[in-house]
Design a protein around this motif. Structure first.
Motif, short mmCIF file in Angstrom:
data_model
loop_
_atom_site.label_atom_id
_atom_site.label_comp_id
_atom_site.label_asym_id
_atom_site.label_seq_id
_atom_site.Cartn_x
_atom_site.Cartn_y
_atom_site.Cartn_z
N LEU A 218 16.87 13.51 -0.45
CA LEU A 218 16.79 12.61 0.70
C LEU A 218 16.76 11.14 0.28
CD1 LEU A 218 14.37 14.54 3.07
CD2 LEU A 218 16.84 14.33 3.21
N MET A 219 16.01 10.82 -0.79
CA MET A 219 15.92 9.40 -1.19
C MET A 219 17.27 8.82 -1.60
SD MET A 219 12.22 8.93 -2.95
CE MET A 219 10.87 8.34 -1.93
N PRO A 220 18.00 9.50 -2.50
CA PRO A 220 19.32 8.92 -2.82
C PRO A 220 20.28 8.92 -1.64
CG PRO A 220 18.80 10.77 -4.29
CD PRO A 220 17.65 10.64 -3.36
N TYR B 244 3.61 17.70 0.24
CA TYR B 244 3.33 18.00 -1.17
C TYR B 244 2.52 16.89 -1.83
CZ TYR B 244 7.08 15.12 -3.31
OH TYR B 244 7.88 14.09 -3.74
N TYR B 245 2.69 15.66 -1.33
CA TYR B 245 1.93 14.54 -1.91
C TYR B 245 0.44 14.75 -1.68
CZ TYR B 245 1.46 9.48 -3.06
OH TYR B 245 1.17 8.27 -3.63
N SER B 246 0.10 15.30 -0.49
CA SER B 246 -1.33 15.42 -0.21
C SER B 246 -1.99 16.52 -1.03
CB SER B 246 -1.59 15.60 1.29
OG SER B 246 -0.75 16.53 1.83
N PHE C 210 13.01 4.43 -7.25
CA PHE C 210 13.08 4.89 -5.85
C PHE C 210 11.71 5.30 -5.33
CE2 PHE C 210 17.63 6.58 -5.95
CZ PHE C 210 18.05 5.71 -4.98
N PHE C 211 11.12 6.25 -6.09
CA PHE C 211 9.88 6.86 -5.61
C PHE C 211 8.79 5.82 -5.51
CE2 PHE C 211 5.98 9.31 -5.87
CZ PHE C 211 6.25 10.32 -4.97
N SER C 212 8.72 4.98 -6.53
CA SER C 212 7.64 4.03 -6.58
C SER C 212 7.70 3.01 -5.45
CB SER C 212 7.67 3.31 -7.94
OG SER C 212 6.51 2.57 -8.09
N LEU C 213 8.91 2.62 -5.06
CA LEU C 213 9.01 1.63 -3.97
C LEU C 213 9.04 2.29 -2.60
CD1 LEU C 213 11.41 -1.23 -5.09
CD2 LEU C 213 8.96 -1.30 -4.81
N SER C 214 8.99 3.60 -2.55
CA SER C 214 9.06 4.37 -1.28
C SER C 214 10.38 4.14 -0.55
CB SER C 214 7.95 4.01 -0.30
OG SER C 214 6.72 3.78 -0.88
N VAL C 215 11.47 3.88 -1.27
CA VAL C 215 12.71 3.56 -0.55
C VAL C 215 13.59 4.80 -0.33
CG1 VAL C 215 12.89 1.16 -1.27
CG2 VAL C 215 13.95 2.92 -2.67
N GLY D 273 0.84 -1.21 0.00
CA GLY D 273 0.00 0.00 0.00
C GLY D 273 0.86 1.25 0.00
N SER D 274 1.96 1.19 0.73
CA SER D 274 2.87 2.34 0.75
C SER D 274 3.51 2.52 -0.63
CB SER D 274 3.96 2.13 1.80
OG SER D 274 4.98 3.08 1.62
N ALA D 275 3.93 1.40 -1.20
CA ALA D 275 4.63 1.48 -2.48
C ALA D 275 3.68 1.88 -3.62
CB ALA D 275 5.28 0.14 -2.79
N VAL D 276 2.52 1.24 -3.65
CA VAL D 276 1.58 1.53 -4.74
C VAL D 276 0.87 2.85 -4.44
CG1 VAL D 276 -0.55 0.80 -5.86
CG2 VAL D 276 1.19 -0.89 -5.27
N GLY D 277 1.07 3.81 -5.31
CA GLY D 277 0.44 5.11 -5.03
C GLY D 277 0.37 5.95 -6.29
N LEU D 278 0.32 7.26 -6.08
CA LEU D 278 0.26 8.15 -7.24
C LEU D 278 1.50 7.94 -8.11
CD1 LEU D 278 -0.99 11.35 -5.44
CD2 LEU D 278 -2.28 9.85 -6.95
N GLY D 279 2.57 7.46 -7.48
CA GLY D 279 3.79 7.16 -8.22
C GLY D 279 3.54 6.15 -9.33
N ASN D 280 2.63 5.20 -9.07
CA ASN D 280 2.35 4.17 -10.07
C ASN D 280 1.32 4.64 -11.08
OD1 ASN D 280 2.99 3.05 -7.38
ND2 ASN D 280 3.20 1.17 -8.55
N VAL D 281 0.25 5.25 -10.56
CA VAL D 281 -0.89 5.52 -11.45
C VAL D 281 -0.76 6.88 -12.14
CG1 VAL D 281 -3.40 5.35 -11.63
CG2 VAL D 281 -2.24 4.25 -9.74
N SER E 245 1.38 5.75 5.04
CA SER E 245 2.74 5.35 5.43
C SER E 245 3.62 6.58 5.65
CB SER E 245 3.35 4.44 4.37
OG SER E 245 3.62 5.14 3.18
N MET E 246 3.35 7.66 4.92
CA MET E 246 4.15 8.87 5.10
C MET E 246 3.90 9.47 6.48
SD MET E 246 3.41 10.62 1.46
CE MET E 246 3.86 9.82 -0.07
N LEU E 247 2.62 9.52 6.86
CA LEU E 247 2.29 10.09 8.18
C LEU E 247 2.86 9.21 9.29
CD1 LEU E 247 0.79 12.22 9.83
CD2 LEU E 247 -1.29 10.90 9.59
N1 PHE Z 1 5.66 4.97 -3.36
C1 PHE Z 1 4.64 5.96 -3.28
C2 PHE Z 1 3.97 6.10 -4.64
O1 PHE Z 1 4.29 5.39 -5.53
C3 PHE Z 1 5.16 7.28 -2.81
C4 PHE Z 1 5.86 7.25 -1.49
C5 PHE Z 1 7.09 7.88 -1.38
C6 PHE Z 1 5.27 6.67 -0.38
C7 PHE Z 1 7.75 7.89 -0.17
C8 PHE Z 1 5.93 6.70 0.85
C9 PHE Z 1 7.17 7.29 0.95
O2 PHE Z 1 3.13 6.90 -4.81
#
Ligand code: PHE
Length: 464
Positions: free
Chosen positions: A394-396, A105-107, A226-231, A21-29, A330-332
């Motif tokens: 921050l991610m890298p 910013y995601y919200s 990176f973004f898609s897996l929330s890593v 659920g954390s990984a699958v998000g706006l990043g995917n769709v 997951s962000m909160l």
């Molecule tokens: N992986 C999430 C997405 O694909 C975004 C995300 C980034 C979630 C960082 C948590 C932490 O939309």
């Protein structure tokens, strides 16, 4: 003081769904089709999948190792794994800082999706022409009040789930929303593939054109992994603190990565056939693809059957809302877990406090699309600045530090014990994973980083 937490996900399936659920998000769709569209489709996707395997999955498992070993909160995890080297304790602040920034910013975008779902529910997209969709989106996103109100609604929903706790909130939320999300995706893929012109969309997704691959394609594909897996920002580390001892970190990590990639590909299967079925539309419309191009697409392709246009739009935006919510939860949680575990603030109070600060910061990001468009820090408006800080800085950096930590600092015996669940699992991929964590992932990350800092540009300019 450092007693381990008693909180954990109730089941293995619950844990996998929560991480997925954390990984699958706006990043995917939203982000994935945008990036794939801008970078030529199939070739980008192949490179992206390669980076998922070389970079995303290894760092993800690294986060799992750190989180589950500590089994309390991220600060404690780093401290206990480093054998008491206090310098690493500060890594515990990474999810707090990143949590505030990313949620803010995601919200904003999550709020847009909720508004679009609402509009779709009221049949607000019917009977407009292409130009009106663009004008409507600009006038909504630049409005000084409404986007912030919709953002506040999504943040409140997120806050409610996190306040309920790990099992009753996060795990239960994921168990309800993730299956629904899959169902919606499958229905939408079915509809999209039956559209006239669908095979052009399929070709775009499946037939690589390597002549379009440039350095920026490669680096965007890495960033997307990176973004898609929330890593990289200890989000998965935070969730892994709640893993039970029977979770197979390597195998379950691969499962999550497969789910995440599958959802991204299926989103492509929803969006590109639909875009190609309207003559004259191109898949490289950029970030506006989902908010300007698609409402138009849905109305046009189903113009003879208004009910289908209505249902398709509504389902699509509901899908976006759900994907956004499971990620923002997951962000909160990243920041809430810190205040709850380290400062002993109750979970509901931490959730409300963090949400309020995010709302303030998020409002600044939202205003970047309107009255504060010209307010810039380092040449970027607030929205772009936050995105830059999270995704490109921050991610890298976080991923690099975690690879160095697990690959080089922590006693290898401790790492092996964690991966093999104290020697009870055979982990045939262990050696390969360690090699990727020690050498390949850090090297890839340094390359992304060098590029982000413009080092290559300087280098090429000097060479030519
Ligand atoms: N992986 C999430 C997405 O694909 C975004 C995300 C980034 C979630 C960082 C948590 C932490 O939309």
């Amino acid at each position: 003081m450092n007693t381990k937490s008693t909180v954990s996900f109730a089941s293995k399936v619950g844990a996998i769904l929560a991480v997925a659920g954390s990984a699958v998000g706006l990043g995917n769709v939203w982000r994935f089709p945008t990036e794939a569209g801008e970078h030529g489709g199939a070739a980008f996707i192949l490179i992206y999948v390669l980076f998922m395997l070389l970079l995303g999955v290894p760092v993800m498992v690294t986060e799992f190792v750190i989180g589950r070993h500590g089994h309390k909160d991220v600060t404690h995890s780093f401290l206990s794994m480093s054998g008491g080297r206090r310098g690493w304790k500060w890594m515990g602040l990474l999810p707090v800082v990143a949590g505030f920034l990313v949620l803010s910013y995601y919200s904003v975008v999550a709020g847009w999706t909720l508004y679009y779902a609402f509009e779709a529910g009221l049949n607000g997209f019917a009977g407009k022409d292409a130009a009106t969709y663009a004008a409507d989106f600009v006038s909504f996103s630049s409005h000084p009040l409404w986007p912030s109100v919709w953002m506040a609604v999504t943040v409140s929903l997120t806050c409610g789930v996190v306040a309920l706790g790990v099992r009753r909130g996060i795990e239960r939320g994921a168990k309800i929303m993730m299956p629904l999300l899959f169902l919606l995706i499958l229905v939408l893929v079915g509809c999209s593939l039956s559209l006239p012109g669908a095979e052009r969309g399929l070709r775009f997704l499946l037939q690589p054109d390597f002549s379009r691959v440039t350095g920026s394609t490669v680096l965007s594909a890495m960033g997307q992994a990176f973004f898609s897996l929330s890593v990289g920002i200890c989000c998965l580390c935070t969730y892994a603190c709640y893993f039970r001892r029977d979770v197979d970190l390597m195998k379950d990590g691969l499962k999550v990565a497969s789910i995440d990639t599958l959802v991204a590909l299926l989103s492509g299967l929803i969006i590109f056939p639909a875009v190609y079925s309207v003559p004259g539309l191109q898949p490289d419309a950029g970030p506006s693809l989902v908010f300007i191009t698609l409402p138009n697409v849905f109305q046009q392709v189903f113009s003879g059957v208004p009910l289908l246009a209505y249902v398709f739009s509504l389902l699509f935006y509901l899908l976006l809302v759900m994907a956004a919510l499971t990620s923002s939860i997951s962000m909160l949680e990243m920041a809430v877990a810190y205040f709850h575990e380290e400062w002993r603030v109750s979970r509901p109070l931490s959730a409300i406090g963090v949400s309020l600060v995010c709302l303030l910061l998020g409002t600044a990001c939202s205003l970047s699309f309107g009255v504060w468009a010209d307010v810039k820090v380092l040449g970027l408006n607030f929205f772009d600045l936050f995105d830059f800080l999270v995704a490109k800085l921050l991610m890298p950096i976080g991923s690099l530090l975690m690879c160095v930590f697990v690959g080089w600092v922590v006693d290898e015996q401790v790492v092996r014990q964690e991966i093999t669940n104290q020697g009870t699992l055979r982990s045939p991929l262990y050696r390969l994973w360690l090699f990727l964590v020690r050498y390949v992932a850090p090297l890839c990350i340094l390359l992304i980083f060098a590029n982000e800092l413009g080092l290559f540009r300087v280098l090429f300019a000097t060479v030519h």
